[in-house]
Design a protein around this motif. Structure first.
Motif, mmCIF file in Angstrom:
data_model
loop_
_atom_site.group_PDB
_atom_site.id
_atom_site.type_symbol
_atom_site.label_atom_id
_atom_site.label_comp_id
_atom_site.label_asym_id
_atom_site.label_seq_id
_atom_site.Cartn_x
_atom_site.Cartn_y
_atom_site.Cartn_z
ATOM 1 N N GLU A 74 -5.810 42.973 1.108
ATOM 2 C CA GLU A 74 -5.459 41.728 1.786
ATOM 3 C C GLU A 74 -3.972 41.684 2.128
ATOM 4 O OE1 GLU A 74 -6.719 38.714 -0.891
ATOM 5 O OE2 GLU A 74 -8.861 38.902 -0.401
ATOM 6 N N MET A 75 -3.122 42.107 1.182
ATOM 7 C CA MET A 75 -1.678 42.047 1.419
ATOM 8 C C MET A 75 -1.243 43.092 2.439
ATOM 9 S SD MET A 75 -0.205 41.111 -2.365
ATOM 10 C CE MET A 75 1.232 40.272 -1.724
ATOM 11 N N VAL A 76 -1.889 44.244 2.435
ATOM 12 C CA VAL A 76 -1.580 45.272 3.426
ATOM 13 C C VAL A 76 -1.955 44.783 4.824
ATOM 14 C CG1 VAL A 76 -2.200 47.574 4.251
ATOM 15 C CG2 VAL A 76 -1.743 47.207 1.823
ATOM 16 N N ASP A 77 -3.141 44.224 4.969
ATOM 17 C CA ASP A 77 -3.575 43.727 6.284
ATOM 18 C C ASP A 77 -2.614 42.647 6.789
ATOM 19 O OD1 ASP A 77 -5.707 45.431 6.337
ATOM 20 O OD2 ASP A 77 -7.191 43.949 5.692
ATOM 21 N N ARG A 78 -2.155 41.776 5.886
ATOM 22 C CA ARG A 78 -1.220 40.721 6.288
ATOM 23 C C ARG A 78 0.104 41.316 6.746
ATOM 24 N NH1 ARG A 78 0.306 36.377 1.824
ATOM 25 N NH2 ARG A 78 1.980 37.840 1.356
ATOM 26 N N SER A 79 0.595 42.317 6.026
ATOM 27 C CA SER A 79 1.876 42.931 6.390
ATOM 28 C C SER A 79 1.780 43.701 7.697
ATOM 29 C CB SER A 79 2.355 43.860 5.266
ATOM 30 O OG SER A 79 2.762 43.118 4.141
ATOM 31 N N ILE A 80 0.639 44.336 7.949
ATOM 32 C CA ILE A 80 0.448 45.041 9.216
ATOM 33 C C ILE A 80 0.417 44.041 10.369
ATOM 34 C CG2 ILE A 80 -1.201 46.396 10.565
ATOM 35 C CD1 ILE A 80 -1.930 47.861 7.979
#
Length: 358
Positions: free
Chosen positions: A99-105
């Motif tokens: 979830e945090m990776v998708d948000r940062s991308i």
């Protein structure tokens, strides 16, 4: 300080490069202190690690604190690792990381952005959630500014180490914010199990160690993928080869015998030893299994990183998601490593452009 130790302190990477062909895999830095990287010596050292002491780093101990688990020994060290290890089990955080990776991308700008700055922000957010249970970008931004003031350049690092030796480098206001957040975390994993006087040092150690090397390893992996005309489909092998050729930590901590002999293992040199690795400077994910003592990007012995599995999971998920959603192009065909203490990262100037895949 003699000439050899001065070269090691002031220009570490050029010094390491200058001694990498020493066949015995060791060099004396000063009386009773040796830099070592021969795999047989490393394997024996790690096997006997419980019988050695682990002197604190003169660069990091004023930052992380003298009560950091990184410097404790014996039963105290074992007990603290047992307390911290359950927090760092990677598999339990897969959904959170995704979830945090998708948000940062999704937050990536359309133009160039620093690969390293992006991976540092992301991995610090992840370890912040692991430690505190909530997002707190204000606190993590303050933590980043504090680190940058002390480790943001080699000059700053050396000035703090040699011009103010032994001086504390903590920030009372930041410490108060960190302690408040740790004590109000849900669940209060650290505050409930650690003595109050040790809580600050363990929180700072987890935040620092839990994001700095993971961010560097992720950035290096993206760099090497960008440099490989036909990247392998085996991402795990690519990550391992990146960790070999560009280890995020150049050294694996000091060991001291009862007689006062200090031994400093060099990860950087062990991973580039020509007698161990054919064509050691080439990036080759198809390499076979290295012998014992020849590959230890996360340290070894009783000091091996308890967050290894979490770090590898983060690297894998970040790289996979980024390359799945974006067409990534890096700005430079080469880059000069930057040191923060003994940590080695690409320079912040290494930029990437991440365009949406059509």
């Amino acid at each position: 300080m003699n000439r050899t130790e001065l070269r090691f302190a002031l220009r570490m990477i050029p010094f390491l490069d200058s001694v990498e062909d020493f066949e015995d895999g060791m060099v004396r830095l000063r009386d009773r202190r040796w830099l070592v990287w021969h795999p047989d010596v490393m394997a024996a050292l790690f096997r006997n690690d419980r019988d050695l002491r682990h002197p604190p780093s003169r660069t990091l101990s004023p930052l992380l604190g003298n009560r950091s688990v990184l410097w404790l020994d014996g039963a105290e060290h074992t007990a603290y690792r047992r307390t911290l290890a359950p927090m760092l089990r990677g598999a339990r955080y897969r959904t959170l990381i995704e979830e945090m990776v998708d948000r940062s991308i999704a937050e990536l700008p359309a133009g160039p952005t620093s690969v390293l700055m992006w991976t540092r922000r992301l991995t610090l957010r992840i370890i912040g959630r692991v430690v505190f249970g909530v997002d707190d970008d204000e606190l993590l931004t303050a933590f980043t500014r504090w680190l940058d003031r002390r480790l943001g350049s080699r000059v700053r690092t050396l000035a703090h180490r040699y011009l103010t030796p032994g001086a504390t480098r903590s920030d009372p206001q930041l410490d108060a914010m960190l302690l408040h957040r740790a004590r109000t975390a849900e669940p209060p994993a650290l505050a409930a199990h650690l003595p109050p006087e040790d809580l600050r040092d363990q929180v700072v150690s987890l935040l620092f160690a839990g994001h700095e090397t993971t961010a560097s390893a992720t950035a290096w992996t993206l760099y090497w993928i960008s440099r490989t005309p036909e990247p392998t489909a085996d991402l795990d092998a690519t990550i391992m080869e990146s960790l070999r050729l560009s280890p995020p930590a150049t050294l694996a901590g000091n060991r001291m015998s009862d007689e006062g002999m200090v031994i400093t293992p060099s990860i950087y040199l062990a991973h580039r030893r020509a007698a161990t690795y054919e064509n050691p400077h080439a990036f080759d994910p198809a390499r076979g299994q290295p012998p014992p003592g020849a590959f230890f990007p996360f340290g070894g012995g009783v000091r091996h990183c308890p967050g290894k599995d979490l770090a590898l999971l983060e690297i894998r998920l970040i790289v996979t998601a980024l390359l799945r959603h974006k067409h990534v192009r890096l700005s430079s065909p080469s880059c000069t490593p930057q040191l923060r203490g003994a940590a080695m990262a690409p320079p912040p100037s290494l930029a990437m452009v991440a365009a949406c895949r059509r």
